[in-house]
Design a protein around this motif. Structure first.
Motif, short mmCIF file in Angstrom:
data_model
loop_
_atom_site.label_atom_id
_atom_site.label_comp_id
_atom_site.label_asym_id
_atom_site.label_seq_id
_atom_site.Cartn_x
_atom_site.Cartn_y
_atom_site.Cartn_z
N THR A 18 0.82 -1.21 0.00
CA THR A 18 0.00 0.00 0.00
C THR A 18 0.85 1.26 0.00
O THR A 18 0.48 2.27 -0.59
CB THR A 18 -0.95 0.00 1.22
N SER A 19 2.02 1.21 0.64
CA SER A 19 2.88 2.38 0.69
C SER A 19 3.37 2.79 -0.68
O SER A 19 3.81 3.93 -0.88
CB SER A 19 4.07 2.12 1.62
N MET A 20 3.31 1.89 -1.66
CA MET A 20 3.75 2.19 -3.02
C MET A 20 2.57 2.59 -3.92
O MET A 20 2.79 2.90 -5.10
CB MET A 20 4.46 0.98 -3.63
N GLU A 21 1.37 2.57 -3.41
CA GLU A 21 0.22 2.84 -4.25
C GLU A 21 0.22 4.28 -4.77
O GLU A 21 0.67 5.20 -4.09
CB GLU A 21 -1.09 2.55 -3.51
N GLY A 22 -0.28 4.43 -5.99
CA GLY A 22 -0.34 5.74 -6.62
C GLY A 22 0.25 5.70 -8.01
O GLY A 22 0.46 4.63 -8.59
N ALA A 23 0.53 6.89 -8.56
CA ALA A 23 1.10 7.00 -9.90
C ALA A 23 2.53 7.51 -9.81
O ALA A 23 2.83 8.42 -9.03
CB ALA A 23 0.26 7.94 -10.76
N TRP A 24 3.38 6.93 -10.65
CA TRP A 24 4.80 7.24 -10.63
C TRP A 24 5.31 7.47 -12.04
O TRP A 24 4.82 6.86 -12.99
CB TRP A 24 5.60 6.08 -10.02
N ARG A 25 6.30 8.35 -12.19
CA ARG A 25 6.95 8.59 -13.47
C ARG A 25 8.39 8.11 -13.41
O ARG A 25 9.09 8.36 -12.43
CB ARG A 25 6.92 10.08 -13.81
N LEU A 26 8.84 7.44 -14.46
CA LEU A 26 10.21 6.98 -14.52
C LEU A 26 11.14 8.18 -14.66
O LEU A 26 11.03 8.95 -15.61
CB LEU A 26 10.40 6.01 -15.69
N GLU A 27 12.06 8.31 -13.72
CA GLU A 27 12.96 9.46 -13.72
C GLU A 27 14.01 9.35 -14.80
O GLU A 27 14.40 10.34 -15.43
CB GLU A 27 13.64 9.59 -12.36
N ASP A 28 14.49 8.14 -15.05
CA ASP A 28 15.52 7.93 -16.06
C ASP A 28 14.89 7.84 -17.44
O ASP A 28 13.67 7.78 -17.59
CB ASP A 28 16.31 6.66 -15.75
N ASP A 29 15.74 7.80 -18.46
CA ASP A 29 15.23 7.71 -19.83
C ASP A 29 14.37 6.48 -20.00
O ASP A 29 14.74 5.39 -19.59
CB ASP A 29 16.39 7.64 -20.84
#
Length: 243
Positions: A18-29
């Motif tokens: 649950t602590s990882m839930e949500g939306a994420w963007r890849l920082e690297d290429d």
């Protein structure tokens, strides 16, 4: 011991996932150093999906995802769809997971191998959405009658964080992929509005905004309005929850 501290292995798995839930963007290429290419990951209810696309060029590049768990820094998962490599569908993989300085650093569960990745949280809403979760379509109106859809390897899912959505149609047994679309959304006062950032079947739908009527109750999402093709739709979605 505080009442909200996990006391069993199952509770610990849920708590850490649950602590990882949500939306994420890849920082690297995401694709060979192309600045306009974006990779977005959505994690909800023990499911994850990653999509790579170029919104400016309205180009869908690929998507993959499935089920996952995260416990004690160990990330494990199983692919249910993967347009980059369909031979991975049905296979289990493992890697590492760590939150450091607000960033999620992982290995494993990449599109094709054990690659180190860094993800940055991108959900923008300040309050939780009533639709955040993973949903499976269970009913669709046809000729004035609601037709029930039974669970099976052929699935249509919607995975929503507090601000982003993605739908995916696939067969988790054969690896066949039928289509996907996604972007940002809002859900307020009975109105659900999508802003499409990628669409695998028709790039001309990128940039469209669609508004539907919705009601979420008893674990079901009632969804009606007009699709991107202008056809009327009336659907029921049921939440898949690991909680």
């Amino acid at each position: 011991m505080p009442t909200d501290t996990p006391t069993t292995t199952a509770e610990l798995v849920i708590s850490q996932a649950t602590s990882m839930e949500g939306a994420w963007r890849l920082e690297d290429d995401a694709a060979g150093g192309k600045a306009d290419v974006t990779a977005v990951k959505i994690v909800q209810d023990g499911y994850f999906t990653v999509t790579v696309y170029d919104q400016q060029a309205r180009k869908f590049i690929g998507t993959y995802g499935g089920t996952f768990s995260n416990i004690n820094g160990r990330l494990t998962g199983k692919y249910e769809f993967n347009t980059f490599d369909s031979t991975l569908v049905g296979k289990s993989v493992s890697g590492t997971s760590a939150l450091q300085n607000g960033k999620w650093r992982t290995t494993g569960l990449g599109r094709s191998g054990d690659v180190a990745e860094t993800w940055v949280k991108i959900d923008e809403q300040r309050s939780s959405s009533p639709l955040a979760g993973t949903w499976r379509i269970s009913g669709r109106e046809r000729n004035g009658q609601m037709s029930t859809m039974q669970p099976g390897p052929r699935k249509t899912l919607k995975i929503l964080s507090d601000s982003r959505f993605q739908w995916i149609a696939f067969n988790s047994e054969t690896g066949e992929f039928s289509g996907t679309g996604g972007g940002t959304y809002t859900a307020q006062n009975g109105k659900y509005t999508e802003n499409i950032e990628f669409f695998s079947r028709d790039q001309e739908r990128v940039g469209m905004q669609l508004t539907f009527d919705y009601e979420a109750k008893d674990g079901k999402w009632h969804h009606s309005g007009k699709s991107s093709t202008g056809n009327k739709i009336n659907e029921i979605w049921e939440r898949i929850s690991s909680k």
